[in-house]
Design a protein around this motif. Structure first.
Motif, PDB file in Angstrom:
ATOM      1  N   ARG A 246      -1.765  -9.733  -3.790  1.00 48.92           N
ATOM      2  CA  ARG A 246      -1.529  -8.372  -4.281  1.00 48.92           C
ATOM      3  C   ARG A 246      -1.687  -7.369  -3.139  1.00 48.92           C
ATOM      4  NH1 ARG A 246      -4.437  -5.991  -9.610  1.00 48.92           N
ATOM      5  NH2 ARG A 246      -2.947  -7.466 -10.504  1.00 48.92           N
ATOM      6  N   LEU A 247      -2.670  -7.586  -2.280  1.00 49.48           N
ATOM      7  CA  LEU A 247      -2.849  -6.714  -1.117  1.00 49.48           C
ATOM      8  C   LEU A 247      -1.620  -6.765  -0.214  1.00 49.48           C
ATOM      9  CD1 LEU A 247      -4.530  -4.941   0.787  1.00 49.48           C
ATOM     10  CD2 LEU A 247      -5.597  -7.032   1.667  1.00 49.48           C
ATOM     11  N   ARG A 248      -1.087  -7.955  -0.002  1.00 51.42           N
ATOM     12  CA  ARG A 248       0.125  -8.092   0.820  1.00 51.42           C
ATOM     13  C   ARG A 248       1.289  -7.311   0.211  1.00 51.42           C
ATOM     14  NH1 ARG A 248       2.178 -14.009   0.730  1.00 51.42           N
ATOM     15  NH2 ARG A 248       2.660 -13.330  -1.405  1.00 51.42           N
ATOM     16  N   THR A 249       1.455  -7.404  -1.104  1.00 54.08           N
ATOM     17  CA  THR A 249       2.537  -6.679  -1.765  1.00 54.08           C
ATOM     18  C   THR A 249       2.345  -5.174  -1.649  1.00 54.08           C
ATOM     19  OG1 THR A 249       2.800  -8.510  -3.318  1.00 54.08           O
ATOM     20  CG2 THR A 249       3.741  -6.386  -3.946  1.00 54.08           C
ATOM     21  N   ASN A 250       1.134  -4.717  -1.848  1.00 48.27           N
ATOM     22  CA  ASN A 250       0.876  -3.282  -1.754  1.00 48.27           C
ATOM     23  C   ASN A 250       1.110  -2.754  -0.349  1.00 48.27           C
ATOM     24  OD1 ASN A 250       0.208  -3.116  -4.456  1.00 48.27           O
ATOM     25  ND2 ASN A 250      -1.975  -3.468  -4.099  1.00 48.27           N
ATOM     26  N   LEU A 251       0.763  -3.540   0.659  1.00 51.39           N
ATOM     27  CA  LEU A 251       1.005  -3.115   2.038  1.00 51.39           C
ATOM     28  C   LEU A 251       2.503  -3.027   2.316  1.00 51.39           C
ATOM     29  CD1 LEU A 251      -1.717  -5.122   4.020  1.00 51.39           C
ATOM     30  CD2 LEU A 251      -1.620  -2.653   3.646  1.00 51.39           C
ATOM     31  N   GLN A 252       3.275  -3.928   1.731  1.00 47.75           N
ATOM     32  CA  GLN A 252       4.727  -3.897   1.950  1.00 47.75           C
ATOM     33  C   GLN A 252       5.362  -2.650   1.348  1.00 47.75           C
ATOM     34  OE1 GLN A 252       5.904  -7.613   0.231  1.00 47.75           O
ATOM     35  NE2 GLN A 252       5.420  -8.811   2.061  1.00 47.75           N
ATOM     36  N   PHE A 253       4.778  -2.113   0.301  1.00 50.98           N
ATOM     37  CA  PHE A 253       5.351  -0.946  -0.351  1.00 50.98           C
ATOM     38  C   PHE A 253       4.767   0.365   0.165  1.00 50.98           C
ATOM     39  CE2 PHE A 253       6.674  -4.121  -3.401  1.00 50.98           C
ATOM     40  CZ  PHE A 253       7.917  -3.648  -3.807  1.00 50.98           C
ATOM     41  N   LEU A 254       3.845   0.312   1.121  1.00 52.08           N
ATOM     42  CA  LEU A 254       3.302   1.549   1.673  1.00 52.08           C
ATOM     43  C   LEU A 254       4.359   2.309   2.457  1.00 52.08           C
ATOM     44  CD1 LEU A 254      -0.279   0.562   2.893  1.00 52.08           C
ATOM     45  CD2 LEU A 254       0.339   2.064   0.998  1.00 52.08           C
ATOM     46  N   ASP A 255       5.164   1.582   3.198  1.00 52.86           N
ATOM     47  CA  ASP A 255       6.225   2.195   3.992  1.00 52.86           C
ATOM     48  C   ASP A 255       7.450   1.301   3.871  1.00 52.86           C
ATOM     49  OD1 ASP A 255       7.819   3.557   5.756  1.00 52.86           O
ATOM     50  OD2 ASP A 255       6.278   3.759   7.302  1.00 52.86           O
ATOM     51  N   VAL A 256       8.291   1.589   2.894  1.00 56.08           N
ATOM     52  CA  VAL A 256       9.419   0.710   2.586  1.00 56.08           C
ATOM     53  C   VAL A 256      10.438   0.701   3.713  1.00 56.08           C
ATOM     54  CG1 VAL A 256      11.258   0.254   0.928  1.00 56.08           C
ATOM     55  CG2 VAL A 256       9.052   1.129   0.126  1.00 56.08           C
ATOM     56  N   GLU A 257      10.670   1.846   4.359  1.00 57.42           N
ATOM     57  CA  GLU A 257      11.718   1.932   5.375  1.00 57.42           C
ATOM     58  C   GLU A 257      11.309   1.234   6.663  1.00 57.42           C
ATOM     59  OE1 GLU A 257      12.766   5.963   5.900  1.00 57.42           O
ATOM     60  OE2 GLU A 257      13.551   6.223   3.864  1.00 57.42           O
ATOM     61  N   ASP A 258      10.169   1.650   7.244  1.00 62.06           N
ATOM     62  CA  ASP A 258       9.773   1.122   8.545  1.00 62.06           C
ATOM     63  C   ASP A 258       8.784  -0.035   8.428  1.00 62.06           C
ATOM     64  OD1 ASP A 258      11.361   3.058   9.694  1.00 62.06           O
ATOM     65  OD2 ASP A 258       9.715   4.513   9.812  1.00 62.06           O
ATOM     66  N   GLY A 273     -17.737  -7.886   5.172  1.00 64.54           N
ATOM     67  CA  GLY A 273     -16.708  -8.901   5.015  1.00 64.54           C
ATOM     68  C   GLY A 273     -15.359  -8.530   5.609  1.00 64.54           C
ATOM     69  N   LYS A 274     -15.332  -7.647   6.600  1.00 67.23           N
ATOM     70  CA  LYS A 274     -14.056  -7.217   7.179  1.00 67.23           C
ATOM     71  C   LYS A 274     -13.343  -8.357   7.899  1.00 67.23           C
ATOM     72  CE  LYS A 274     -15.987  -5.730  11.569  1.00 67.23           C
ATOM     73  NZ  LYS A 274     -15.396  -6.903  12.253  1.00 67.23           N
ATOM     74  N   SER A 275     -14.086  -9.191   8.643  1.00 65.56           N
ATOM     75  CA  SER A 275     -13.451 -10.290   9.372  1.00 65.56           C
ATOM     76  C   SER A 275     -12.866 -11.319   8.413  1.00 65.56           C
ATOM     77  CB  SER A 275     -14.467 -10.947  10.310  1.00 65.56           C
ATOM     78  OG  SER A 275     -14.948 -10.027  11.273  1.00 65.56           O
ATOM     79  N   THR A 276     -13.563 -11.581   7.319  1.00 64.65           N
ATOM     80  CA  THR A 276     -13.026 -12.498   6.318  1.00 64.65           C
ATOM     81  C   THR A 276     -11.762 -11.930   5.690  1.00 64.65           C
ATOM     82  OG1 THR A 276     -15.271 -13.253   5.838  1.00 64.65           O
ATOM     83  CG2 THR A 276     -13.567 -13.744   4.209  1.00 64.65           C
ATOM     84  N   VAL A 277     -11.766 -10.628   5.409  1.00 61.27           N
ATOM     85  CA  VAL A 277     -10.576  -9.991   4.853  1.00 61.27           C
ATOM     86  C   VAL A 277      -9.424 -10.055   5.842  1.00 61.27           C
ATOM     87  CG1 VAL A 277      -9.602  -7.794   4.097  1.00 61.27           C
ATOM     88  CG2 VAL A 277     -11.864  -8.498   3.298  1.00 61.27           C
ATOM     89  N   ALA A 278      -9.698  -9.784   7.124  1.00 60.30           N
ATOM     90  CA  ALA A 278      -8.638  -9.811   8.134  1.00 60.30           C
ATOM     91  C   ALA A 278      -8.037 -11.204   8.268  1.00 60.30           C
ATOM     92  CB  ALA A 278      -9.198  -9.336   9.477  1.00 60.30           C
ATOM     93  N   ALA A 279      -8.882 -12.237   8.302  1.00 58.46           N
ATOM     94  CA  ALA A 279      -8.378 -13.600   8.460  1.00 58.46           C
ATOM     95  C   ALA A 279      -7.542 -14.033   7.256  1.00 58.46           C
ATOM     96  CB  ALA A 279      -9.543 -14.560   8.682  1.00 58.46           C
ATOM     97  N   ASN A 280      -8.029 -13.773   6.051  1.00 57.16           N
ATOM     98  CA  ASN A 280      -7.280 -14.179   4.858  1.00 57.16           C
ATOM     99  C   ASN A 280      -6.023 -13.343   4.672  1.00 57.16           C
ATOM    100  OD1 ASN A 280      -8.906 -16.276   3.102  1.00 57.16           O
ATOM    101  ND2 ASN A 280     -10.412 -14.890   3.998  1.00 57.16           N
ATOM    102  N   LEU A 281      -6.056 -12.076   5.070  1.00 56.33           N
ATOM    103  CA  LEU A 281      -4.844 -11.263   5.009  1.00 56.33           C
ATOM    104  C   LEU A 281      -3.794 -11.794   5.970  1.00 56.33           C
ATOM    105  CD1 LEU A 281      -3.211  -8.814   4.109  1.00 56.33           C
ATOM    106  CD2 LEU A 281      -4.453  -7.447   5.809  1.00 56.33           C
ATOM    107  N   ALA A 282      -4.204 -12.181   7.180  1.00 58.60           N
ATOM    108  CA  ALA A 282      -3.253 -12.738   8.133  1.00 58.60           C
ATOM    109  C   ALA A 282      -2.640 -14.034   7.611  1.00 58.60           C
ATOM    110  CB  ALA A 282      -3.956 -12.974   9.471  1.00 58.60           C
ATOM    111  N   LEU A 283      -3.455 -14.884   6.994  1.00 60.78           N
ATOM    112  CA  LEU A 283      -2.923 -16.124   6.415  1.00 60.78           C
ATOM    113  C   LEU A 283      -1.943 -15.829   5.288  1.00 60.78           C
ATOM    114  CD1 LEU A 283      -6.151 -18.305   6.299  1.00 60.78           C
ATOM    115  CD2 LEU A 283      -4.119 -18.755   7.655  1.00 60.78           C
TER     116      LEU A 283
END
Length: 578
Positions: A246-258, A273-283
């Motif tokens: 869901r986070l990935r989808t929301n990030l994609q819709f933050l700036d649809v054009e660029d 838990g920022k590093s855990t969030v960063a690693a799982n978001l990248a995956l």
């Protein structure tokens, strides 16, 4: 507070309310049990007037009695009435002390006087009530008797006091009920007070009370996260993994054009838990097939390499000081499209390095090479590194740890990013208790099993695959050319000469793992070209390796050149490194 807020308080702080209720009931019950029993005895007298038989006499006598009965009731507790009682019963008390235990009352619209006596002795209380009624009749008769005549007022006892069987106080049932109600009110008051004074961030509503920034995802708490930090890979069907999709989808819709090419993941304080969030978001981003690079820019407490099971001795700092090419220190992670740029060795000046021009050029180079760049940055409040990195990227993703920070810290962290004019992409509420995350997380059966499977075998395989890549990066950062070329013609001849063969491993070396070049094709498709970097010859005299690898970090942060390599610039798709 609204009704919904009170309902929330009751749901969250029910333990406080129940504790107050139990304590109130227990206190009232205990006080009633230890209290001295008090017995109450009552006697009642009737006041009348001797009159004639005519109607007028009867009316006048009734009016006189109603006027005088109040005075007679007040006379009950006077020493004139109680002194004879003390003498009759042989009490060791004064009239004033006995008056505290004796009361007189008049029922409405009657000429009756009720005498009530309370005491610890039931028999004595009944005797005092009867003796007081007799003494009152005697004293009123003497007071109302005319000179040489008969008193027109007559007081007759119509109900004698009997010995009470049970105490009138304490009333255990009533006291316990009152204690329970008071305890309930006390517990509710303490719960409301604690809720008002508690500024910890626990739910999405707490975040909304601080800022109107969008909460892009809510990740629930799992005590097994330190052992299995990469739960997106280990438990892909869990609600927590779905939260990152869901986070990935929301990030994609933050700036649809660029779109968002580069983003910084940071938090207000450590342990959110920022590093855990960063690693799982990248995956999660790499699962879509996009080329993703995870950069560990936390140059103070790096952890990305440990989470992913990679070599972290060479990395970002190694490339920034020019001891290795950027492509050589980027490590592929398994068979995915995820690449990792570890932090390298911890530098002495991380803040200056984070805000240097070399760091900005490195981020630009990564953005031109990969589809998405995820940067793990230090917390905002202790240091300024994350604010500097956020300004150099497309925006910052703020991680708020539930039960870890309060509203003031979250507000200060957001203000820090706004002060440097950094774009805030949104927030991720991390480590939320399951009951506070909402009904969405109740559908675990829909998403399948959530048990985490051990990823150690996979991570060991990934480590073996990238071991050769890491050793080559270290050798590139520590070896120097054996001799310098004599002149430009020899340099040109060297450009046309074929590349020397790879060194043969010694007998005591580890078994050579399959390299990225061997998986992707011939030597012309080496990792440098796979990352989009054009190979180039090195010209000029040989560059000496500094005695300490971080002697150049200060020069990089200050924009100066410590090695004086003016004749040998490195070519990059985004421009020269310096």
């Amino acid at each position: 507070m609204e009704l919904r807020d009170y309902i929330t308080v009751v749901r969250k702080r029910w333990i406080w309310i129940a504790l107050g209720l139990v304590l109130g009931a227990a206190a009232a019950l205990g006080a009633s049990v230890v209290a001295t029993p008090i017995y109450t005895a009552q006697s009642q007298v009737f006041v009348s007037v001797r009159t004639g038989d005519t109607g007028t006499d009867l009316v006048q006598g009734s009016s006189f009695t109603q006027r005088q009965v109040t005075s007679y009731a007040d006379l009950v507790t006077s020493p004139r009435v109680l002194a004879p009682v003390i003498d009759q019963l042989g009490l060791d008390a004064t009239p004033e002390r006995l008056a505290r235990d004796v009361t007189a009352s008049i029922p409405v619209d009657t000429v009756l006087i009720t005498i009530t006596v309370s005491g610890a002795d039931a028999h004595l209380a009944a005797d005092i009530a009867n003796a007081t009624a007799t003494s009152l009749a005697t004293q009123v008769t003497e007071l109302e008797r005319p000179q040489g005549g008969t008193s027109p007022v007559q007081i007759s006892t119509i109900r004698e006091a009997t010995t009470p069987v049970s105490p009138s106080s304490p009333d255990i049932t009533r006291n316990t009920a009152l204690g329970t109600i008071l305890g309930l009110l006390l517990g509710l008051g303490l719960a409301v007070l604690r809720h008002t004074l508690d500024t910890k961030i626990r739910t999405v509503d707490d975040v909304r009370a601080v800022t109107d920034r969008t909460v892009l995802a809510v990740v629930t708490h799992d005590a097994d996260t330190p052992k299995h930090p990469l739960f997106v890979q280990e438990s892909p069907h869990s609600p927590r993994s779905e939260a990152f999709r869901r986070l990935r989808t929301n990030l994609q819709f933050l700036d649809v054009e660029d779109g968002v090419k580069t983003l910084v993941v940071t938090s207000c304080v450590p342990e959110e838990g920022k590093s855990t969030v960063a690693a799982n978001l990248a995956l999660t981003l790499a699962d879509t097939g996009a080329s993703v690079v995870l950069v560990d820019a936390d140059l103070r407490r790096p952890s990305v390499a440990d989470y992913l099971g990679l070599e972290g001795e060479v990395g970002l700092t190694t490339a920034l000081i020019g001891q290795a090419e950027l492509a050589d220190v980027i490590q592929p992670w398994g068979d995915t499209t995820l690449h990792v740029l570890p932090s390298g060795q911890v530098p002495p000046n991380p803040s200056e390095l984070a805000g240097s021009a070399a760091m900005r050029r490195t981020l630009d180079e990564l953005a031109s090479t990969f589809d998405v760049v995820v940067v793990d940055a230090p917390p905002l409040l202790p240091v300024t590194d994350a604010a500097l990195l956020a300004r150099a990227t497309d925006g910052a993703l703020m991680v708020a740890g539930a039960n870890r920070i309060d509203r003031a810290q979250l507000d200060e962290g957001l203000a820090t990013l706004e002060a440097v004019d950094a774009r805030i992409l949104g927030l991720v509420l991390n480590r939320v208790e399951t009951g506070s995350a909402g009904g969405y997380y109740g559908y675990q059966a829909y998403y399948g099993p959530v048990e985490a499977t051990s990823a150690k075998p996979a991570r060991r395989e990934i480590t073996r695959r990238t071991a050769t890549h890491s050793r080559r990066a270290r050798r590139a950062a520590q070896t120097q050319p054996a001799e310098a070329t004599a002149h430009d013609d020899q340099v040109g001849a060297a450009d046309e000469a074929p590349a020397p063969p790879a060194p043969v491993a010694e007998a005591h070396d580890e078994p050579r793992a399959e390299t990225t070049a061997e998986r992707t094709g011939p030597a012309s498709e080496a990792p440098a070209e796979a990352l989009g970097r054009v190979p180039h010859p090195r010209s000029g005299p040989p560059v000496p390796v500094p005695e300490h690898p971080f002697d150049e970090l200060v020069h990089v942060a200050n924009g100066t050149d410590a090695t004086q390599e003016k004749d040998s610039p490195r070519s990059w798709p985004g421009g020269p490194l310096r």
